[in-house]
Design an enzyme around this catalytic site. Structure first.
Site, short mmCIF file in Angstrom:
data_model
loop_
_atom_site.label_atom_id
_atom_site.label_comp_id
_atom_site.label_asym_id
_atom_site.label_seq_id
_atom_site.Cartn_x
_atom_site.Cartn_y
_atom_site.Cartn_z
N HIS A 127 3.92 0.85 -4.51
CA HIS A 127 2.84 0.85 -3.52
C HIS A 127 3.24 1.78 -2.36
O HIS A 127 4.35 1.68 -1.84
CB HIS A 127 2.60 -0.58 -3.01
N CYS A 168 -0.02 -5.17 -1.94
CA CYS A 168 -1.45 -4.98 -2.12
C CYS A 168 -2.24 -5.95 -1.22
O CYS A 168 -1.76 -7.04 -0.91
CB CYS A 168 -1.83 -5.22 -3.59
N HIS A 177 4.36 3.10 0.85
CA HIS A 177 4.82 2.42 2.06
C HIS A 177 6.06 3.09 2.61
O HIS A 177 6.72 3.88 1.93
CB HIS A 177 5.14 0.94 1.77
N SER A 186 11.52 -0.38 -3.65
CA SER A 186 11.36 -1.67 -4.31
C SER A 186 10.00 -1.77 -4.98
O SER A 186 9.76 -2.70 -5.74
CB SER A 186 11.53 -2.78 -3.28
N ASN A 239 11.42 5.55 1.17
CA ASN A 239 12.11 5.66 -0.11
C ASN A 239 11.03 5.76 -1.16
O ASN A 239 10.19 4.86 -1.28
CB ASN A 239 12.95 4.42 -0.42
N HIS A 290 -2.85 0.80 -4.53
CA HIS A 290 -1.51 0.68 -5.08
C HIS A 290 -1.06 1.97 -5.76
O HIS A 290 0.14 2.26 -5.85
CB HIS A 290 -1.52 -0.47 -6.09
N CYS A 336 1.77 -7.23 -6.91
CA CYS A 336 2.43 -6.40 -5.89
C CYS A 336 2.48 -7.14 -4.55
O CYS A 336 1.49 -7.69 -4.09
CB CYS A 336 1.65 -5.09 -5.73
N GLN A 341 9.34 2.34 5.87
CA GLN A 341 9.96 1.34 6.73
C GLN A 341 10.24 1.93 8.11
O GLN A 341 10.38 3.13 8.27
CB GLN A 341 11.29 0.88 6.14
P1 H2U Z 1 11.76 -0.01 0.14
O1 H2U Z 1 11.34 0.97 1.18
O2 H2U Z 1 13.16 0.26 -0.28
O3 H2U Z 1 10.80 -0.07 -1.00
O4 H2U Z 1 11.78 -1.45 0.80
C1 H2U Z 1 10.62 -2.18 1.09
C2 H2U Z 1 10.92 -3.21 2.15
O5 H2U Z 1 9.88 -4.18 2.10
C3 H2U Z 1 12.22 -3.95 1.97
O6 H2U Z 1 13.00 -3.75 3.13
C4 H2U Z 1 10.40 -5.45 2.39
C5 H2U Z 1 11.82 -5.42 1.84
O7 H2U Z 1 12.65 -6.28 2.56
N1 H2U Z 1 9.56 -6.46 1.80
C6 H2U Z 1 9.04 -7.46 2.59
O8 H2U Z 1 9.29 -7.48 3.79
N2 H2U Z 1 8.23 -8.39 2.04
C7 H2U Z 1 7.94 -8.45 0.72
O9 H2U Z 1 7.21 -9.32 0.29
C8 H2U Z 1 8.46 -7.43 -0.20
C9 H2U Z 1 9.31 -6.37 0.38
ZN ZN Z 2 0.31 -2.74 -4.38
#
Ligand code: H2U
Ligand code: ZN
Length: 366
Positions: free
Chosen positions: A175, A64, A177, A172, A164, A124, A61, A179
């Site tokens: 975990h 993590c 999270h 994506s 999301n 996670h 992940c 934005q």
């Molecule tokens: P979601 O909220 O759609 O899951 O998006 C997660 C964001 O995390 C996504 O904008 C960022 C992606 O660019 N990200 C990072 O900045 N670094 C990473 O290593 C993985 C995801």
């Molecule tokens: Zn994780």
């Protein structure tokens, strides 16, 4: 009997049976409601294959603790929350001030912004629904800090915090999270809401959402859950089957005006709502949610009322989702299950989830 204008007054409407359109005063647009259609999402429970349980730590992940992210930076061994600049940001703080305008028809403006990611917890396998209240409270505190920090940058006029949840909504990673995108210009939805709230408060000398909240508390039928400081309801004009609007009961424009206690109540309502969602179809309920807060353009914005929208796509089971297609793309959004029926269902699932937590028998869906 004729009214003062000499016309026949409209018949009282049966919202449970008559196809009708409802007005969304925040966006000043309509939604078509077709309650006579028989689809009801909880008739005949659909059993889906159980979802794969997540491990507490996933070595693959990106979010993590201690793991390397996609662009190579390594996460610290964080113990509560983690905030970092998005490695693949949609907006950049350095965009040069430039624009294009061909007869007002082909128009573009450079947009500056800062995009960050907030990990809610090192674990996670948690979700807001399964996190403890103190853990969620730490996330609320981080949101306030981020709103204050980003909002105090002179050229940043709006801070959008959004989550999301679930692959169906494009998350994506499981975990926990969210934005934060902060930029110079109000995005479309807050822009329209701001304009509506401002015009309403000028015309009526009061806050639109305070008035709406009072009407909903009087009616009661669309309320899903309320605590001392917040209320969760299915808005009268909801488009998504189980859409929820969370409103602060006190007139505040942003999270940084909440008292310590109100921040606790915010943590509580977020947990109640998401735990209730997970019980609707007994799956981890996907959604996009986000807070709408006062713009950070230095103006007072007394018209602005803090709220959060939950937009979940599921309609009838874990796999049947609502799509905005056909008439909805070309005409107007439409729904079959009424907001009142959806609210009744959610009220029940929130209660069941809370009872199961109390009895210590909750099955946590991830
Ligand atoms: P979601 O909220 O759609 O899951 O998006 C997660 C964001 O995390 C996504 O904008 C960022 C992606 O660019 N990200 C990072 O900045 N670094 C990473 O290593 C993985 C995801
Ligand atoms: Zn994780």
């Amino acid at each position: 009997m004729l009214n003062d204008a000499g016309q026949q007054p409209p018949m009282p409407m049966d919202l449970r049976d008559t196809p009708h359109r409802r007005y969304n005063p925040l966006l000043r647009e309509w939604v078509l409601v077709s309650p006579h259609r028989t689809e009801r999402p909880w008739q005949g429970k659909v059993h889906e294959a159980p979802q794969e349980a997540q491990p507490a730590y996933d070595p693959n992940c990106y979010l993590c603790p201690g793991n390397a992210r996609a662009a190579g930076v390594r996460n610290p061994a964080y113990k509560s929350t983690l905030v970092f600049d998005n490695d693949f940001p949609a907006l950049l703080p350095s965009a040069p001030d430039s624009h294009l305008d061909l007869n007002g028809l082909i128009v573009a403006h450079a947009e500056r912004g800062i995009c960050r990611v907030v990990c809610f917890d090192p674990r996670h396998d948690l979700t807001i629904a399964s996190m403890g209240l103190e853990q969620i409270r730490r996330v609320v505190d981080v949101w306030v800090e981020q709103y204050n920090e980003l909002g105090s940058i002179p050229w940043i006029n709006h801070v959008q915090i959004f989550e999301n949840r679930g692959a169906m909504m494009g998350a994506s990673n499981p975990h926990p999270h969210c934005q934060t995108w902060a930029n110079a210009n109000l995005p479309n939805q807050p822009f329209r809401e701001q304009d509506s709230m401002e015009q309403y408060s000028k015309a009526h000398k009061c806050c639109m959402l305070c008035e709406y909240l009072a009407l909903e508390r009087k009616a009661g039928e669309r309320i899903v859950y309320e605590n001392d400081a917040f209320i969760a309801l299915v808005p009268f004009w909801a488009v998504w089957p189980f859409e929820i609007l969370v409103l602060s009961r006190r007139h505040v424009g942003a999270m940084n005006e909440l008292s310590e206690q109100e921040r606790d109540w915010l943590s509580d309502i977020l947990k109640q709502v998401t735990a209730g969602y997970d019980k609707v179809f007994d799956v981890s309920f996907p959604y996009s949610m986000g807070f709408h807060q006062r713009p950070t353009d230095g103006k007072d914005h007394p018209e602005w009322h803090l709220h959060a929208h939950y937009y979940p796509p599921l309609l009838r089971s874990a796999t049947v989702q609502k799509f905005m297609v056909g008439y909805e793309m070309l005409g107007t959004p439409q729904r079959d299950i009424t907001p009142e029926i959806a609210a009744g269902r959610l009220r029940e699932t929130v209660k069941v989830a809370a009872q199961q937590r109390q009895a210590g028998s909750e099955t946590v869906l991830r």
